[in-house]
Write a protein that holds these residues in place. Structure first.
Motif, short mmCIF file in Angstrom:
data_model
loop_
_atom_site.label_atom_id
_atom_site.label_comp_id
_atom_site.label_asym_id
_atom_site.label_seq_id
_atom_site.Cartn_x
_atom_site.Cartn_y
_atom_site.Cartn_z
N LEU A 161 0.77 -1.00 -0.17
CA LEU A 161 0.00 0.11 0.02
C LEU A 161 0.93 1.15 0.02
O LEU A 161 1.76 1.55 1.01
CB LEU A 161 -0.89 0.05 1.15
CG LEU A 161 -1.66 1.21 1.48
CD1 LEU A 161 -2.81 1.36 0.42
CD2 LEU A 161 -2.54 1.29 2.76
N ARG A 162 0.56 2.07 -1.27
CA ARG A 162 1.73 3.13 -1.16
C ARG A 162 1.08 4.29 -0.55
O ARG A 162 0.13 4.77 -1.07
CB ARG A 162 1.81 3.43 -2.68
CG ARG A 162 2.95 4.45 -2.79
CD ARG A 162 4.20 4.42 -3.86
NE ARG A 162 4.18 3.05 -4.53
CZ ARG A 162 4.21 2.54 -5.56
NH1 ARG A 162 4.66 3.80 -6.36
NH2 ARG A 162 4.48 1.27 -5.82
N LEU A 163 1.33 5.02 0.40
CA LEU A 163 0.80 6.06 1.32
C LEU A 163 1.36 7.40 0.62
O LEU A 163 0.29 8.34 1.03
CB LEU A 163 0.98 5.80 2.73
CG LEU A 163 1.02 4.66 3.52
CD1 LEU A 163 1.32 4.62 4.59
CD2 LEU A 163 -0.44 4.52 3.36
N THR A 164 2.21 7.35 0.15
CA THR A 164 2.73 8.72 -0.43
C THR A 164 3.55 8.50 -1.73
O THR A 164 3.69 7.37 -2.20
CB THR A 164 3.71 9.40 0.33
OG1 THR A 164 5.00 8.64 0.51
CG2 THR A 164 3.20 9.68 1.70
N GLY A 220 6.15 8.82 -4.73
CA GLY A 220 7.54 8.96 -5.06
C GLY A 220 8.28 7.42 -5.34
O GLY A 220 7.50 6.40 -5.31
N GLY A 221 9.38 7.32 -5.66
CA GLY A 221 10.13 6.22 -6.07
C GLY A 221 10.82 5.50 -4.73
O GLY A 221 10.42 5.88 -3.55
N PRO A 222 11.54 4.68 -5.05
CA PRO A 222 12.20 3.79 -3.73
C PRO A 222 12.80 4.90 -2.92
O PRO A 222 13.50 5.81 -3.07
CB PRO A 222 13.45 3.06 -4.69
CG PRO A 222 12.95 2.96 -5.98
CD PRO A 222 12.10 4.08 -6.42
N ILE A 223 12.65 4.52 -1.76
CA ILE A 223 13.11 5.29 -0.75
C ILE A 223 12.45 6.70 -0.21
O ILE A 223 12.37 7.26 0.85
CB ILE A 223 14.81 5.33 -0.58
CG1 ILE A 223 15.29 3.99 -0.62
CG2 ILE A 223 15.36 6.05 0.63
CD1 ILE A 223 16.71 3.96 -1.08
N LYS A 224 11.85 7.15 -1.12
CA LYS A 224 11.37 8.51 -1.18
C LYS A 224 9.75 8.28 -0.98
O LYS A 224 9.15 9.50 -0.73
CB LYS A 224 11.50 9.48 -2.50
CG LYS A 224 12.97 9.48 -2.73
CD LYS A 224 12.85 10.50 -3.78
CE LYS A 224 14.58 10.55 -3.95
NZ LYS A 224 15.24 11.80 -3.33
N CYS A 225 9.09 7.29 -0.84
CA CYS A 225 7.89 7.09 -0.57
C CYS A 225 7.54 6.19 0.62
O CYS A 225 8.38 5.40 0.75
CB CYS A 225 6.99 6.63 -1.94
SG CYS A 225 7.29 5.14 -2.09
N ASP A 226 6.45 6.51 1.20
CA ASP A 226 6.06 5.84 2.38
C ASP A 226 5.05 4.36 1.96
O ASP A 226 4.24 4.80 1.21
CB ASP A 226 5.25 6.60 3.56
CG ASP A 226 6.05 7.49 4.19
OD1 ASP A 226 7.28 7.45 4.37
OD2 ASP A 226 5.56 8.62 4.45
#
Length: 158
Positions: free
Chosen positions: A15-18, A20-26
């Protein structure tokens, strides 16, 4: 794009909460051992979707609603994600006639846990009866893949 990488390096159901790409998204990860059947019809041009302000407004609104609901899911998470995906696809406006027909056909044979994958004329199914579903797909001459959800993160082989 880098968005695909995030899904590939996250274990279980992501589940992508924010943004962005790897390491940059929650992200939040849910474990599951379900089988998955993916129906493959055709790609959709991502550029035609992300450059349309009207479509992106619908997708964003549907996405925020889905994220709010997904954060508090309990029980059979894989099934809940598919149900949430059904709501999202109904609200985002990306379903083609081919996808709508296939989803209706799947419902008619009892395969209710299905949703459109983003972005493409692709349907993800958590099968109720995988053998019967595959027979049906072969009979209809529909391209498909079978896989399962893994709770392992990727590893480096060499």
């Amino acid at each position: 794009g880098l968005g695909s990488v995030v899904g590939q390096i996250t274990s279980g159901i992501e589940l992508r909460l924010t943004q962005g790409g790897p390491i940059k998204c929650d992200t939040k990860s849910f474990e599951s051992d379900k089988s998955v059947v993916i129906l493959l019809f055709a790609p959709l041009k991502t550029s035609s979707i992300i450059t349309s302000d009207k479509i992106m407004e619908q997708v964003t609104k549907a996405g925020y609603s889905a994220i709010k609901e997904a954060e508090f899911m309990k029980g059979d998470i894989a099934a809940e994600f598919i149900k949430l995906g059904q709501k999202f696809t109904e609200n985002c406006g990306l379903m083609t006639e081919k996808v709508i027909k296939a989803k209706n056909d799947l419902m008619a044979i009892g395969e209710e846990l299905n949703t459109m994958a983003m972005i493409g004329e692709t349907i993800v199914v958590i099968p109720k009866d995988e053998i019967k579903l595959i027979e049906w797909l072969k009979d209809k001459n529909i391209n498909y893949l079978t896989t399962s959800i893994t709770n392992r993160k990727p590893i480096i082989i060499k």
